[in-house]
Design an enzyme around this catalytic site. Structure first.
Site, mmCIF file in Angstrom:
data_model
loop_
_atom_site.group_PDB
_atom_site.id
_atom_site.type_symbol
_atom_site.label_atom_id
_atom_site.label_comp_id
_atom_site.label_asym_id
_atom_site.label_seq_id
_atom_site.Cartn_x
_atom_site.Cartn_y
_atom_site.Cartn_z
ATOM 1 N N LYS A 63 0.881 -1.169 0.000
ATOM 2 C CA LYS A 63 0.000 0.000 0.000
ATOM 3 C C LYS A 63 0.913 1.211 0.000
ATOM 4 O O LYS A 63 1.584 1.507 0.979
ATOM 5 C CB LYS A 63 -0.910 0.008 1.226
ATOM 6 C CG LYS A 63 -1.844 1.175 1.224
ATOM 7 C CD LYS A 63 -2.835 1.086 2.367
ATOM 8 C CE LYS A 63 -3.907 2.131 2.234
ATOM 9 N NZ LYS A 63 -3.412 3.473 2.021
ATOM 10 N N ARG A 116 -3.716 8.625 -5.535
ATOM 11 C CA ARG A 116 -4.347 7.678 -6.435
ATOM 12 C C ARG A 116 -4.556 8.313 -7.802
ATOM 13 O O ARG A 116 -4.931 9.477 -7.906
ATOM 14 C CB ARG A 116 -5.693 7.255 -5.871
ATOM 15 C CG ARG A 116 -6.369 6.164 -6.685
ATOM 16 C CD ARG A 116 -7.498 5.595 -5.878
ATOM 17 N NE ARG A 116 -8.145 4.496 -6.537
ATOM 18 C CZ ARG A 116 -8.893 3.607 -5.895
ATOM 19 N NH1 ARG A 116 -9.069 3.717 -4.596
ATOM 20 N NH2 ARG A 116 -9.480 2.638 -6.544
ATOM 21 N N GLU A 163 -0.954 4.124 -8.073
ATOM 22 C CA GLU A 163 -0.632 5.137 -7.078
ATOM 23 C C GLU A 163 0.617 5.876 -7.554
ATOM 24 O O GLU A 163 1.604 5.250 -7.933
ATOM 25 C CB GLU A 163 -0.390 4.440 -5.723
ATOM 26 C CG GLU A 163 -0.250 5.375 -4.557
ATOM 27 C CD GLU A 163 -1.598 5.775 -3.919
ATOM 28 O OE1 GLU A 163 -2.668 5.449 -4.469
ATOM 29 O OE2 GLU A 163 -1.550 6.428 -2.850
ATOM 30 N N PHE A 222 -2.104 -0.893 -10.149
ATOM 31 C CA PHE A 222 -2.741 -2.029 -9.456
ATOM 32 C C PHE A 222 -4.057 -2.500 -10.054
ATOM 33 O O PHE A 222 -4.643 -3.456 -9.573
ATOM 34 C CB PHE A 222 -2.881 -1.738 -7.955
ATOM 35 C CG PHE A 222 -3.604 -0.452 -7.600
ATOM 36 C CD1 PHE A 222 -4.975 -0.360 -7.739
ATOM 37 C CD2 PHE A 222 -2.891 0.628 -7.090
ATOM 38 C CE1 PHE A 222 -5.636 0.810 -7.384
ATOM 39 C CE2 PHE A 222 -3.542 1.810 -6.749
ATOM 40 C CZ PHE A 222 -4.927 1.898 -6.899
ATOM 41 N N ARG A 271 -17.330 1.117 -0.989
ATOM 42 C CA ARG A 271 -16.366 0.606 -0.028
ATOM 43 C C ARG A 271 -16.831 -0.781 0.370
ATOM 44 O O ARG A 271 -17.990 -0.976 0.676
ATOM 45 C CB ARG A 271 -16.345 1.513 1.194
ATOM 46 C CG ARG A 271 -15.173 1.284 2.125
ATOM 47 C CD ARG A 271 -15.222 2.208 3.326
ATOM 48 N NE ARG A 271 -15.031 3.603 2.993
ATOM 49 C CZ ARG A 271 -13.877 4.141 2.599
ATOM 50 N NH1 ARG A 271 -12.795 3.378 2.487
ATOM 51 N NH2 ARG A 271 -13.786 5.414 2.315
ATOM 52 N N LYS A 308 -7.648 -2.772 3.707
ATOM 53 C CA LYS A 308 -6.379 -2.102 3.961
ATOM 54 C C LYS A 308 -5.896 -2.443 5.367
ATOM 55 O O LYS A 308 -6.679 -2.574 6.294
ATOM 56 C CB LYS A 308 -6.500 -0.597 3.743
ATOM 57 C CG LYS A 308 -7.615 0.083 4.473
ATOM 58 C CD LYS A 308 -7.837 1.500 3.922
ATOM 59 C CE LYS A 308 -8.988 2.172 4.633
ATOM 60 N NZ LYS A 308 -9.432 3.400 3.988
HETATM 61 P P1 ATP Z 1 -10.155 5.654 1.358
HETATM 62 O O1 ATP Z 1 -9.530 5.965 0.047
HETATM 63 O O2 ATP Z 1 -10.326 4.198 1.599
HETATM 64 O O3 ATP Z 1 -11.326 6.489 1.698
HETATM 65 P P2 ATP Z 1 -8.024 7.087 2.358
HETATM 66 O O4 ATP Z 1 -8.106 7.943 1.173
HETATM 67 O O5 ATP Z 1 -7.920 7.711 3.700
HETATM 68 O O6 ATP Z 1 -9.167 6.040 2.437
HETATM 69 P P3 ATP Z 1 -6.309 4.970 2.693
HETATM 70 O O7 ATP Z 1 -7.055 4.581 3.896
HETATM 71 O O8 ATP Z 1 -4.892 5.273 2.898
HETATM 72 O O9 ATP Z 1 -6.823 6.208 1.987
HETATM 73 O O10 ATP Z 1 -6.478 3.775 1.606
HETATM 74 C C1 ATP Z 1 -6.958 3.780 0.298
HETATM 75 C C2 ATP Z 1 -6.006 4.361 -0.735
HETATM 76 O O11 ATP Z 1 -4.767 3.683 -0.773
HETATM 77 C C3 ATP Z 1 -6.460 4.221 -2.174
HETATM 78 O O12 ATP Z 1 -7.428 5.139 -2.530
HETATM 79 C C4 ATP Z 1 -5.163 4.392 -2.957
HETATM 80 O O13 ATP Z 1 -4.939 5.754 -3.204
HETATM 81 C C5 ATP Z 1 -4.096 3.943 -2.004
HETATM 82 N N1 ATP Z 1 -3.343 2.746 -2.427
HETATM 83 C C6 ATP Z 1 -2.020 2.572 -2.273
HETATM 84 N N2 ATP Z 1 -1.623 1.391 -2.721
HETATM 85 C C7 ATP Z 1 -2.699 0.755 -3.194
HETATM 86 C C8 ATP Z 1 -2.912 -0.516 -3.789
HETATM 87 N N3 ATP Z 1 -1.923 -1.403 -3.981
HETATM 88 N N4 ATP Z 1 -4.188 -0.829 -4.137
HETATM 89 C C9 ATP Z 1 -5.198 0.044 -3.949
HETATM 90 N N5 ATP Z 1 -5.044 1.253 -3.394
HETATM 91 C C10 ATP Z 1 -3.817 1.627 -3.015
#
Ligand code: ATP
Length: 598
Positions: free
Chosen positions: A261, A266, A311, A351, A428, A434
């Site tokens: 991650k 994104r 990403e 990804f 979601r 995650k």
């Molecule tokens: P969310 O997007 O779930 O509302 P958030 O924006 O606070 O939460 P995170 O909780 O950090 O972000 O987790 C989701 C984000 O992680 C994704 O939107 C993407 O940008 C990022 N990400 C990083 N690596 C990956 C991966 N391998 N697959 C999917 N997403 C990834």
């Protein structure tokens, strides 16, 4: 072409201003949509949201200055600017001023000359507003004033009011996407039960106007044929948070892939021949910020037309090591992009693949999407597929997690690969989980909250907006409910910047979708999202989030909230939900109880 009198839109906006119950709002929209010929329904949908198109289309914002509007009113109604200004001083609202002069003009001038006003159609108003928005450079001032004056001359009083508000970019009504989706479902599908079908189309093609047009011309059945389209963003699939490896593996069905991650931004990358468009998590067009990524996509995708996701991560140019997300902020300043691209180079970790040459991959399981991704990606120096392994046990998950953190990732994403693991756009769910470093700490998670109001400071911070009224989002009611007043975590520099930012979104009345018992010094249109760290959650008689969920008439608030950073990549509707806050409160309570028993 059939059209709709703009008066119908103005009347609906007027009605919306007077009501606050979600069902009433929806029904007002339903009535409007049912009267609207399909040819112009897209425009009607945009206008009730105070826009001229979906955000990602980057139509210049309306937001014509007061001086111009005063001039236009003066020309339209044949009164001096002094008189208009006086009236503006008295009411503080140019929309009302225009309304007032329009009603006098109706009795006076037009009647006197025996002239009939030309009826304003939605198309005429929409096109005039577009012209105003796009006018730039020399002569644009005149174009804006004349175009607006032209509309006002023919406007009935209520029409004049909303034309001015739209031109100012201050339509307070602010109907949310969720409410429009409900209204479309009821208007064209007969009931809110068909909302998921309307929503699915919207998730795949994030343009409410277009979705409205499809459902209005082809009915709900027509929505089934909606597929991703290169150039129109797809709403991103989102992940749930996992507590521990065991829980995660249970959720994804014990066979999955685990991926690094990455802590970056994104990107949804659309390639159409040589034309590349990059959309952010909240579907803004961010292509101009990443010319280097666009170039990599041109060379690194072996397909004529494709949509892939990845990403974008900042890297150290010397060592190629990953740098924290904040470094990408340098890419925000328009005139410095080129320099920033050199100083803060980026790497892209891909990804997912959502579409390739005529094939909609969103309906395919992840395993198949990954095969498609690997088939079209040509690895380049800073363009590659995200690191991953296959996992079948919680031990393997934990091992990979440690490795990922060790190598500078934020944690891992565990993704189901079974037959039902389709790309759930805009939702979601537990197909992606995650697993982050910070979930293991004792502190409560950070939350993402929306600014809905602000308070002036005292002492050193006198005269400046220095604390913020923050809210969570409730998708069921399409409303923002307050959870805390936040005053710490801002540096002086940040405070300055914040005051500038807030000024653009201050509104004179409580925004329609905000539910609050507290009355801030100024109301702020829900727009800005901040990441907030709190010490704990408590019951609160003042805040409206979670009201009644735990105790009758009592809400939940965050104690000692601290500003961490702005989340420009999130829309207000992407903020932490009311339900999540209630869950967090319950979990906290359980922890305390368990602690006491032990
Ligand atoms: P969310 O997007 O779930 O509302 P958030 O924006 O606070 O939460 P995170 O909780 O950090 O972000 O987790 C989701 C984000 O992680 C994704 O939107 C993407 O940008 C990022 N990400 C990083 N690596 C990956 C991966 N391998 N697959 C999917 N997403 C990834």
């Amino acid at each position: 072409m059939r059209d709709l009198p703009f008066e119908s839109v103005a009347k609906a906006l007027q009605a919306l201003e007077a009501i606050s119950a979600r069902t009433q709002i929806t029904m007002t929209l339903v009535n409007l949509l049912r009267q609207t010929p399909p040819e112009v329904i897209d425009k009607v949908v945009y206008l009730v949201q105070g826009r001229l198109g979906p955000e990602w289309k980057e139509i210049p914002e309306l937001g014509v200055g007061e001086k111009y509007i005063v001039k236009a009113i003066s020309i339209a109604y044949g009164v001096s600017e002094d008189v208009v200004n006086k009236s503006f001083k008295a009411t503080g609202d140019l929309g009302e001023v225009a309304e007032r002069f329009a009603s006098r003009a109706k009795r006076g001038l037009a009647g006197f000359l025996g002239e009939e006003k030309r009826e304003l159609s939605v198309t005429r108003v929409y096109e005039a507003l577009l012209k105003i928005a796009y006018a730039t450079g020399e002569g644009s001032r005149d174009i804006k004033i004349r175009t607006l004056a032209g509309l006002l001359t023919d406007a009935k009083p209520a029409e004049a009011k909303y034309i001015v508000r739209l031109t100012e970019g201050r339509l307070r009504v602010g109907v949310g996407d969720a409410t429009i989706l409900d209204a479309l479902a009821i208007a064209f599908g007969g009931s809110v039960e068909v909302r998921p079908r309307v929503e699915r189309a919207y998730n795949l093609r994030a343009d409410l106007g277009e979705v409205a047009k499809i459902v209005a011309t082809q009915g709900v059945g027509g929505l089934e044929n909606v597929e991703p389209q290169v150039g129109i963003p797809i709403r991103p699939m989102l992940a749930e948070r996992g507590k521990d490896a065991r829980e995660i593996m249970e959720k994804v069905g014990w066979r999955a892939i685990a991926e690094f991650k990455y802590d970056g931004e994104r990107a949804q990358i659309h390639k159409d021949g040589d034309k590349v468009t990059i959309f952010s998590r909240k579907l803004e067009n961010i292509t101009h910020r990443y010319p280097d990524v666009a170039e990599m996509a041109r060379r690194g995708i072996r397909a004529e037309r494709a949509i892939v996701e990845g990403e974008i991560v900042a890297i150290d140019p010397e060592t190629e090591d990953m740098r924290p997300f904040q470094e990408l902020m340098h890419r925000k300043r328009k005139h410095e992009i080129e320099r920033a691209a050199k100083e803060v180079p980026v790497k892209v970790f891909l990804f997912d693949a959502l579409y390739t040459d005529g094939q909609d991959l969103t309906v395919k399981p992840l395993a198949e999407r990954r095969r498609a991704l690997e088939a079209i990606v040509i690895p380049l120096e800073r363009w590659e597929i995200a690191r991953y392994v296959h996992v079948e046990s919680s031990e393997e998950v934990d091992k990979f997690f440690l490795q990922a953190v060790e190598e500078g990732a934020e944690g891992i994403m565990v993704k189901a690969i079974h037959d039902r693991s389709v790309y759930t756009a805009g939702a979601r769910g537990w197909l992606w989980v995650k697993y982050k470093r910070d979930y293991r700490s004792e502190m409560i998670d950070t939350v993402d909250l929306v600014v809905v109001g602000a308070f002036y400071g005292t002492g050193k911070r006198g005269g400046k907006l220095s604390s913020l009224l923050m809210a969570a989002y409730d998708p069921k009611e399409d409303a923002f409910k307050t959870v805390c007043k936040m005053a710490t975590g801002f540096t002086d520099e940040e405070l300055e910047r914040m005051n500038e930012m807030l000024r653009e979104k201050v509104v004179s009345q409580k925004p329609l979708r905000v539910i609050s018992r507290m009355k801030p010094d100024v109301w702020v249109e829900p727009y800005y999202v901040a990441e907030v760290l709190g010490a704990e959650l408590t019951l609160s008689p003042i805040h409206t989030c979670g009201q009644g969920a735990v105790k009758e008439g009592v809400g939940i608030s965050i104690r000692f909230p601290r500003f961490i950073r702005w989340r420009d990549d999130k829309r207000p509707e992407d903020a932490t939900s009311e339900e999540e806050i209630v869950d967090m409160y319950r979990r906290q309570l359980k922890k305390i109880e368990e602690g006491e028993q032990a």
